[in-house]
Design a protein around this motif. Sequence first.
Motif, PDB file in Angstrom:
ATOM      1  N   UNK A  28     -10.022   1.944  -5.891  1.00 30.23           N
ATOM      2  CA  UNK A  28     -10.071   1.659  -7.333  1.00 30.23           C
ATOM      3  C   UNK A  28      -8.779   1.029  -7.823  1.00 30.23           C
ATOM      4  N   UNK A  29      -8.938   0.009  -8.633  1.00 26.59           N
ATOM      5  CA  UNK A  29      -7.778  -0.675  -9.194  1.00 26.59           C
ATOM      6  C   UNK A  29      -7.081  -1.611  -8.227  1.00 26.59           C
ATOM      7  N   UNK A  30      -7.662  -1.787  -7.030  1.00 25.60           N
ATOM      8  CA  UNK A  30      -7.041  -2.630  -6.017  1.00 25.60           C
ATOM      9  C   UNK A  30      -7.886  -3.882  -5.760  1.00 25.60           C
ATOM     10  N   UNK A  31      -7.241  -4.950  -5.295  1.00 26.84           N
ATOM     11  CA  UNK A  31      -7.996  -6.176  -4.990  1.00 26.84           C
ATOM     12  C   UNK A  31      -8.771  -6.007  -3.689  1.00 26.84           C
ATOM     13  N   UNK A  32     -10.088  -5.881  -3.780  1.00 26.30           N
ATOM     14  CA  UNK A  32     -10.879  -5.729  -2.564  1.00 26.30           C
ATOM     15  C   UNK A  32     -11.848  -6.900  -2.428  1.00 26.30           C
ATOM     16  N   UNK A  33     -12.141  -7.218  -1.180  1.00 29.04           N
ATOM     17  CA  UNK A  33     -13.042  -8.316  -0.848  1.00 29.04           C
ATOM     18  C   UNK A  33     -14.134  -7.765   0.058  1.00 29.04           C
ATOM     19  N   UNK A  70      -2.353 -11.686  -0.146  1.00 22.96           N
ATOM     20  CA  UNK A  70      -2.087 -11.091   1.169  1.00 22.96           C
ATOM     21  C   UNK A  70      -2.393  -9.600   1.255  1.00 22.96           C
ATOM     22  N   UNK A  71      -2.335  -8.902   0.130  1.00 25.03           N
ATOM     23  CA  UNK A  71      -2.576  -7.450   0.161  1.00 25.03           C
ATOM     24  C   UNK A  71      -4.024  -7.091  -0.192  1.00 25.03           C
ATOM     25  N   UNK A  72      -4.916  -8.087  -0.184  1.00 25.28           N
ATOM     26  CA  UNK A  72      -6.330  -7.797  -0.447  1.00 25.28           C
ATOM     27  C   UNK A  72      -6.892  -6.897   0.660  1.00 25.28           C
ATOM     28  N   UNK A  73      -7.793  -6.006   0.271  1.00 36.14           N
ATOM     29  CA  UNK A  73      -8.432  -5.085   1.211  1.00 36.14           C
ATOM     30  C   UNK A  73      -9.836  -5.599   1.508  1.00 36.14           C
TER      31      UNK A  73
END
Length: 362
Positions: A28-33, A70-73
């Motif tokens: 949650x709240x993170x850049x995820x792909x 670069x820090x995408x999950x």
Amino acid sequence: MAILRKIIHIDMDAFYASVEQRDNPDLRGKPIVVGGSPQGRGVVATASYEARKFGIHSAMPARQAVQLCPHAIFVRPRFEAYKEVSNHIREIFSRYTDLIEPLSLDEAYLDVTADKLGIGSALEIAEQIKNAIKDELQLTASAGVSINKFVAKIASDINKPDGLKFIGPSAIEAFMEKLPVEKFHGVGKVTAEKMKQMGLHTGGDLKKLSEETLVYRFGKTGHFYYNIVRGIDNRPVQPHRETKSLAAEDTFSYDLEELEDMELKLEELAEIVHERLKKKNLSGRTITLKIKYSDFKQITRNRSFPHPVSDLKTIVDTAKSLLMSTEPKDHKIRLLGISLSNFGEAQPKQKPSKYTGQLSLF
């Protein structure tokens, strides 16, 4: 005077990514792909809104997404979970109307001209549906409300995420005149570029051309352009159609080159077809794969069975097998589709011609 329809288009916000964030608090709240692996030439299926801030969007190559963020999950899709959520969403829709036309797992048209609860206001119904989705599923949806499908679909995209937009009868023509041509659903990059080269940048520009000219330049779709820039779209919401085949397909913004991405897309399409088969209580004896390549060449491959099938595993395995028979690693693919047909009872074995052979299903 004809009765104006009340049409709602519901579109879930970053559906796959939102489900993943809901089910995994660490995301949650993170850049995820959600999509293919970034190690190869994976493709983005859906990106969370945190990832979209970096310019990541659906169908983008995964390697490009990593460069932008670069820090995408990266998360592999869980179609079974998305299907379960989709079923719950459809149940919410059915509280208000039986006139529901699903477009995919995460969007649908609803005709609430005569709603079950006698609410009368399409705007109020859309608000209630959005609230129910939020309360019961902890997800957000955006809704567009208008008198026809085309405008309702465009409206749902205006205030995303968690948006609600109403475009009333008196505002439609002015709205369509200002709409950029690339925002017209069904106008792809090639057609949009062709229009711009002709000096056609907005609906207002299209409106200046006669219907004959539009048909001459764009084929049969020209009739649709002529009507829609005037706010005319008489297509009904169709929950029940005469079913001769049942299909799902998708055109990609970027050509698929990696087998992993092609198979991921087939899994997603198979889920959609399987869900539609269950809703209609249908089984089919012929599974067809449709492929369109980057050069717009189109082929179909099919496999027929001696008995009707409808289980997800058979659909997925058959579609992947048909894909492999085309030597996909040697091609760039811009569209994939899966279809089932030949419904009903199995034909006797001595009459194979009844259920074999190449079919044109799309």
